[in-house]
Design a protein around this motif. Structure first.
Motif, PDB file in Angstrom:
ATOM      1  N   ALA A  39       0.819  -1.210   0.000  1.00  0.00           N
ATOM      2  CA  ALA A  39       0.000   0.000   0.000  1.00  0.00           C
ATOM      3  C   ALA A  39       0.854   1.261   0.000  1.00  0.00           C
ATOM      4  O   ALA A  39       0.465   2.285  -0.574  1.00  0.00           O
ATOM      5  CB  ALA A  39      -0.946   0.001   1.196  1.00  0.00           C
ATOM      6  N   LEU A  40       2.026   1.193   0.619  1.00  0.00           N
ATOM      7  CA  LEU A  40       2.928   2.347   0.628  1.00  0.00           C
ATOM      8  C   LEU A  40       3.327   2.757  -0.785  1.00  0.00           C
ATOM      9  O   LEU A  40       3.636   3.914  -1.038  1.00  0.00           O
ATOM     10  CB  LEU A  40       4.179   2.034   1.446  1.00  0.00           C
ATOM     11  N   ALA A  41       3.311   1.801  -1.699  1.00  0.00           N
ATOM     12  CA  ALA A  41       3.673   2.067  -3.092  1.00  0.00           C
ATOM     13  C   ALA A  41       2.434   2.155  -3.978  1.00  0.00           C
ATOM     14  O   ALA A  41       2.548   2.176  -5.202  1.00  0.00           O
ATOM     15  CB  ALA A  41       4.606   0.976  -3.605  1.00  0.00           C
ATOM     16  N   GLY A  42       1.243   2.161  -3.372  1.00  0.00           N
ATOM     17  CA  GLY A  42       0.011   2.239  -4.145  1.00  0.00           C
ATOM     18  C   GLY A  42      -0.379   0.920  -4.784  1.00  0.00           C
ATOM     19  O   GLY A  42      -1.185   0.890  -5.717  1.00  0.00           O
ATOM     20  N   ALA A  43       0.159  -0.183  -4.294  1.00  0.00           N
ATOM     21  CA  ALA A  43      -0.109  -1.499  -4.869  1.00  0.00           C
ATOM     22  C   ALA A  43      -0.947  -2.345  -3.903  1.00  0.00           C
ATOM     23  O   ALA A  43      -1.127  -1.978  -2.737  1.00  0.00           O
ATOM     24  CB  ALA A  43       1.208  -2.214  -5.182  1.00  0.00           C
ATOM     25  N   THR A  44      -1.429  -3.463  -4.409  1.00  0.00           N
ATOM     26  CA  THR A  44      -2.204  -4.408  -3.605  1.00  0.00           C
ATOM     27  C   THR A  44      -1.682  -5.816  -3.864  1.00  0.00           C
ATOM     28  O   THR A  44      -0.835  -6.035  -4.738  1.00  0.00           O
ATOM     29  CB  THR A  44      -3.705  -4.364  -3.964  1.00  0.00           C
ATOM     30  N   LEU A  45      -2.231  -6.766  -3.151  1.00  0.00           N
ATOM     31  CA  LEU A  45      -1.855  -8.165  -3.373  1.00  0.00           C
ATOM     32  C   LEU A  45      -2.138  -8.609  -4.803  1.00  0.00           C
ATOM     33  O   LEU A  45      -1.466  -9.494  -5.329  1.00  0.00           O
ATOM     34  CB  LEU A  45      -2.570  -9.080  -2.383  1.00  0.00           C
ATOM     35  N   ALA A  46      -3.113  -7.991  -5.462  1.00  0.00           N
ATOM     36  CA  ALA A  46      -3.429  -8.341  -6.850  1.00  0.00           C
ATOM     37  C   ALA A  46      -2.274  -8.012  -7.792  1.00  0.00           C
ATOM     38  O   ALA A  46      -2.202  -8.556  -8.895  1.00  0.00           O
ATOM     39  CB  ALA A  46      -4.691  -7.613  -7.305  1.00  0.00           C
ATOM     40  N   ASP A  47      -1.349  -7.149  -7.372  1.00  0.00           N
ATOM     41  CA  ASP A  47      -0.199  -6.777  -8.197  1.00  0.00           C
ATOM     42  C   ASP A  47       1.007  -7.688  -7.989  1.00  0.00           C
ATOM     43  O   ASP A  47       2.010  -7.567  -8.684  1.00  0.00           O
ATOM     44  CB  ASP A  47       0.203  -5.323  -7.896  1.00  0.00           C
ATOM     45  N   VAL A  48       0.932  -8.594  -7.019  1.00  0.00           N
ATOM     46  CA  VAL A  48       2.056  -9.475  -6.708  1.00  0.00           C
ATOM     47  C   VAL A  48       2.232 -10.510  -7.812  1.00  0.00           C
ATOM     48  O   VAL A  48       1.281 -11.185  -8.211  1.00  0.00           O
ATOM     49  CB  VAL A  48       1.866 -10.155  -5.335  1.00  0.00           C
ATOM     50  N   VAL A  49       3.468 -10.640  -8.309  1.00  0.00           N
ATOM     51  CA  VAL A  49       3.763 -11.599  -9.374  1.00  0.00           C
ATOM     52  C   VAL A  49       4.637 -12.754  -8.904  1.00  0.00           C
ATOM     53  O   VAL A  49       4.699 -13.790  -9.551  1.00  0.00           O
ATOM     54  CB  VAL A  49       4.408 -10.912 -10.593  1.00  0.00           C
ATOM     55  N   LYS A  50       5.324 -12.589  -7.753  1.00  0.00           N
ATOM     56  CA  LYS A  50       6.220 -13.639  -7.265  1.00  0.00           C
ATOM     57  C   LYS A  50       6.376 -13.519  -5.760  1.00  0.00           C
ATOM     58  O   LYS A  50       6.483 -12.411  -5.232  1.00  0.00           O
ATOM     59  CB  LYS A  50       7.597 -13.489  -7.931  1.00  0.00           C
ATOM     60  N   THR A  51       6.364 -14.640  -5.067  1.00  0.00           N
ATOM     61  CA  THR A  51       6.674 -14.660  -3.646  1.00  0.00           C
ATOM     62  C   THR A  51       7.723 -15.730  -3.364  1.00  0.00           C
ATOM     63  O   THR A  51       7.847 -16.711  -4.111  1.00  0.00           O
ATOM     64  CB  THR A  51       5.435 -14.950  -2.762  1.00  0.00           C
ATOM     65  N   THR A  52       8.443 -15.510  -2.306  1.00  0.00           N
ATOM     66  CA  THR A  52       9.337 -16.524  -1.763  1.00  0.00           C
ATOM     67  C   THR A  52       8.915 -16.732  -0.317  1.00  0.00           C
ATOM     68  O   THR A  52       8.848 -15.776   0.455  1.00  0.00           O
ATOM     69  CB  THR A  52      10.809 -16.088  -1.825  1.00  0.00           C
ATOM     70  N   VAL A  53       8.604 -17.965   0.016  1.00  0.00           N
ATOM     71  CA  VAL A  53       8.092 -18.320   1.338  1.00  0.00           C
ATOM     72  C   VAL A  53       9.131 -19.177   2.045  1.00  0.00           C
ATOM     73  O   VAL A  53       9.656 -20.132   1.467  1.00  0.00           O
ATOM     74  CB  VAL A  53       6.772 -19.115   1.214  1.00  0.00           C
ATOM     75  N   ILE A  54       9.391 -18.833   3.294  1.00  0.00           N
ATOM     76  CA  ILE A  54      10.288 -19.632   4.125  1.00  0.00           C
ATOM     77  C   ILE A  54       9.476 -20.130   5.316  1.00  0.00           C
ATOM     78  O   ILE A  54       8.934 -19.326   6.080  1.00  0.00           O
ATOM     79  CB  ILE A  54      11.490 -18.810   4.612  1.00  0.00           C
ATOM     80  N   LEU A  55       9.389 -21.434   5.445  1.00  0.00           N
ATOM     81  CA  LEU A  55       8.695 -22.058   6.568  1.00  0.00           C
ATOM     82  C   LEU A  55       9.728 -22.651   7.511  1.00  0.00           C
ATOM     83  O   LEU A  55      10.694 -23.265   7.064  1.00  0.00           O
ATOM     84  CB  LEU A  55       7.764 -23.168   6.089  1.00  0.00           C
ATOM     85  N   ALA A  56       9.512 -22.492   8.808  1.00  0.00           N
ATOM     86  CA  ALA A  56      10.414 -23.086   9.788  1.00  0.00           C
ATOM     87  C   ALA A  56      10.231 -24.601   9.844  1.00  0.00           C
ATOM     88  O   ALA A  56      11.158 -25.332  10.175  1.00  0.00           O
ATOM     89  CB  ALA A  56      10.181 -22.474  11.166  1.00  0.00           C
TER      90      ALA A  56
END
Length: 122
Positions: free
Chosen positions: A58-75
């Motif tokens: 939101a700080l950049a005027g974006a939302t989750l709908a704009d996300v194209v890639k994630t990296t998830v780290i699970l313990a």
């Protein structure tokens, strides 16, 4: 490249950085504004991480709908199913590309997620 900041950082990083049309969100962890870790299991922690990602976007005027890639780290990879159910609820249509791995995290938490969003500048 524009750094996007909020609040007082406890570590030397920007929560989000815009580079052209891309927004890079630093790894978000399940902490509240006061820095305390969310109490609860993987589901509660995943929800908090996703809310923190939404706030950084939101700080950049974006939302989750704009996300194209994630990296998830699970313990703990054994918690993948419970994590995935919550994570999927934030991306009901056209989820982003994702890499998920298991690793020991820097603080006693269950999940950390970083994201890349694409939002053309106006």
């Amino acid at each position: 490249m524009a750094k996007i900041a909020y609040g007082s950082a406890h570590v030397p990083l920007s929560p989000a950085v815009r580079a052209g049309d891309f927004i890079y969100i630093s790894g978000q962890v399940p902490t509240l504004a006061d820095g305390s870790v969310v109490v609860g299991g993987i589901e509660a922690q995943t929800r908090r991480v996703m809310e923190n990602i939404s706030a950084a976007l939101a700080l950049a005027g974006a939302t989750l709908a704009d996300v194209v890639k994630t990296t998830v780290i699970l313990a703990d990879a054994r918690e993948f199913g419970a994590f995935n159910k919550v994570y999927g609820s934030y991306f009901p249509e056209q989820p982003p590309a994702r890499t998920t791995l298991e690793a020991r995290l820097m603080i006693d938490i269950k999940v950390e997620i970083e994201a890349i969003a694409y939002l053309p500048q106006k």
